[in-house]
Write an enzyme that holds these catalytic residues in place. Structure first.
Site, mmCIF file in Angstrom:
data_model
loop_
_atom_site.group_PDB
_atom_site.id
_atom_site.type_symbol
_atom_site.label_atom_id
_atom_site.label_comp_id
_atom_site.label_asym_id
_atom_site.label_seq_id
_atom_site.Cartn_x
_atom_site.Cartn_y
_atom_site.Cartn_z
ATOM 1 N N THR A 174 0.886 -1.181 0.000
ATOM 2 C CA THR A 174 0.000 0.000 0.000
ATOM 3 C C THR A 174 0.907 1.211 0.000
ATOM 4 O OG1 THR A 174 -1.892 -0.984 1.154
ATOM 5 C CG2 THR A 174 -1.572 1.322 1.530
ATOM 6 N N ARG A 202 -13.600 -7.436 -3.138
ATOM 7 C CA ARG A 202 -13.103 -7.259 -1.758
ATOM 8 C C ARG A 202 -12.630 -5.811 -1.567
ATOM 9 N NH1 ARG A 202 -7.888 -5.627 0.529
ATOM 10 N NH2 ARG A 202 -7.696 -6.597 2.567
ATOM 11 N N VAL A 203 -13.008 -5.203 -0.466
ATOM 12 C CA VAL A 203 -12.537 -3.853 -0.128
ATOM 13 C C VAL A 203 -11.749 -3.932 1.172
ATOM 14 C CG1 VAL A 203 -13.273 -1.540 0.538
ATOM 15 C CG2 VAL A 203 -14.460 -2.734 -1.321
ATOM 16 N N GLY A 204 -10.603 -3.292 1.198
ATOM 17 C CA GLY A 204 -9.760 -3.303 2.405
ATOM 18 C C GLY A 204 -9.987 -2.083 3.267
ATOM 19 N N ASP A 205 -9.019 -1.794 4.090
ATOM 20 C CA ASP A 205 -9.127 -0.689 5.040
ATOM 21 C C ASP A 205 -8.755 0.667 4.442
ATOM 22 O OD1 ASP A 205 -6.484 -1.828 4.795
ATOM 23 O OD2 ASP A 205 -5.841 -0.419 6.331
ATOM 24 N N THR A 225 -0.866 0.225 6.730
ATOM 25 C CA THR A 225 -0.582 -0.829 5.754
ATOM 26 C C THR A 225 -0.566 -2.165 6.478
ATOM 27 O OG1 THR A 225 1.095 -1.799 4.305
ATOM 28 C CG2 THR A 225 1.895 -0.233 5.945
ATOM 29 N N GLY A 226 -1.185 -3.154 5.852
ATOM 30 C CA GLY A 226 -1.278 -4.481 6.466
ATOM 31 C C GLY A 226 -2.632 -5.080 6.159
ATOM 32 N N GLY A 228 -6.035 -5.591 5.750
ATOM 33 C CA GLY A 228 -7.082 -4.587 5.926
ATOM 34 C C GLY A 228 -8.255 -5.038 6.764
HETATM 35 N N1 ASP Z 1 -4.150 -2.586 3.778
HETATM 36 C C1 ASP Z 1 -4.154 -3.107 2.440
HETATM 37 C C2 ASP Z 1 -5.421 -3.882 2.232
HETATM 38 O O1 ASP Z 1 -5.784 -4.679 3.076
HETATM 39 C C3 ASP Z 1 -2.988 -3.956 2.113
HETATM 40 C C4 ASP Z 1 -1.657 -3.488 2.620
HETATM 41 O O2 ASP Z 1 -1.525 -2.438 3.177
HETATM 42 O O3 ASP Z 1 -0.676 -4.200 2.471
HETATM 43 O O4 ASP Z 1 -6.012 -3.735 1.212
#
Ligand code: ASP
Length: 317
Positions: A174, A202-205, A225-226, A228
């Protein structure tokens, strides 16, 4: 007083697997992103403009999972999430699962400015961008060899039942930016292709206020980042602000607690860039590396991927 911080995701390769030439270029792109944001702040521009400018540079880089070279979903297509938030008045704009917007953060910004919605998904997000005169591209514009290989590898792992052994770089990434402008305003922006091989839709954070992105004047601005799904359930970015507002924690205490305690308790890779009202930037992460960088209130520009911090030089305020 002005300052800016960025991250390019906590899905980095182990340092020994990262080619020197590639890493040099990725580092140069991080520095370019910081310079773009700093230039806005140094001429008296807003934190909002600064974080948008910084994120656009990383969206256009092939080294980060956002915009060009975004991750691919299970159908081998790109669905992009992005958002931006103004700490002055809590205005927010986010796009989810956009398929054709070259720089999704620009569409998020248009939504923040013009509304009337706060979040738009899929074709609605693409159409909104078109009406705003924001550049659209074919979905395949975002495809790079690196992401094609990552998708193939993840599909092979899924078939072999070895998905738990996948490296963070294969899975996700991200980009994000946070800034403090000369008027004391804070802003945050985040943009991502999400996870490789993610389910369609799919929707993340990243496009969710309080989960992957949050800004509030006088307190902090945060971009995460991580994984979501966990950031959403933990309302992670807002949790940083809440700890500062209600528990009197410092930026460092709040982000460390959220990354190393709350998020890490789910055994996920996680990281954040955050800035407080005095322009202090903190970038905790629990993975082997996180692309990151900042220009502090003195104008000192630094970038990093793993442990080592590279001090690039001093910029004029
Ligand atoms: N946070 C992002 C998501 O889940 C992925 C990421 O930051 O690595 O879409």
């Amino acid at each position: 007083m002005i300052a800016i911080g960025i991250h390019g995701g906590c899905g980095t390769l182990p340092v020994e697997m990262m080619g020197a030439a590639q890493w040099d270029e990725a580092r140069a792109h991080l520095a370019d992103s910081l310079r773009a944001g700093w230039a806005v702040l140094a001429r008296g521009g807003s934190a909002l403009d600064a974080v948008e400018a910084a994120v656009v540079v990383m969206e256009d880089s092939p080294y980060f999972n956002a915009g060009f070279s975004a991750a691919m979903n299970a159908a081998g297509e790109h669905e992009l999430d992005a958002s931006i938030m103004d700490g002055a008045d809590l205005r927010f704009g986010g796009v989810c699962a956009a398929r054709r917007i070259r720089n999704p953060v620009r569409a998020a910004r248009a939504l923040l400015e013009n509304g009337p919605s706060v979040l738009l998904t899929g074709p609605a997000a693409d159409d909104y961008a078109a009406v705003c005169g924001i550049e659209l591209v074919e979905n395949r514009h975002f495809t790079t060899e690196r992401q094609v290989q990552a998708l193939a590898s993840l599909k092979a792992r899924a078939a072999a039942g070895t998905i738990a052994m996948a490296g963070e770089a294969e899975k996700h990434g991200t980009v994000g930016a946070v800034a403090l402008d000369a008027e004391g305003n804070l802003a945050a922006a985040t943009s991502t292709g999400g996870f490789n091989n993610k389910p369609v839709g799919r929707v993340g954070d990243s496009p969710i206020a309080g989960a992957g992105t949050y800004a509030r004047n006088g307190v902090c601005a945060v971009s995460g980042t991580g994984q979501g799904e966990v950031f959403i359930r933990r309302v992670a970015a807002y949790d940083v602000a809440a700890r500062m507002m209600y528990a009197g924690q410092s930026l460092e205490q709040a982000t460390d607690a959220v990354v190393h305690e709350s998020l890490s308790s789910h055994a996920i890779g996680a990281g954040m860039v955050a800035i407080d009202a005095r322009g202090c930037v903190h970038t905790p992460f629990n993975t082997i590396g996180m692309y990151r960088g900042w220009v502090d209130t003195e104008g000192n520009l630094a970038v990093a991927s793993h442990e080592d911090i590279i001090r690039v030089g001093r910029l004029q305020a």
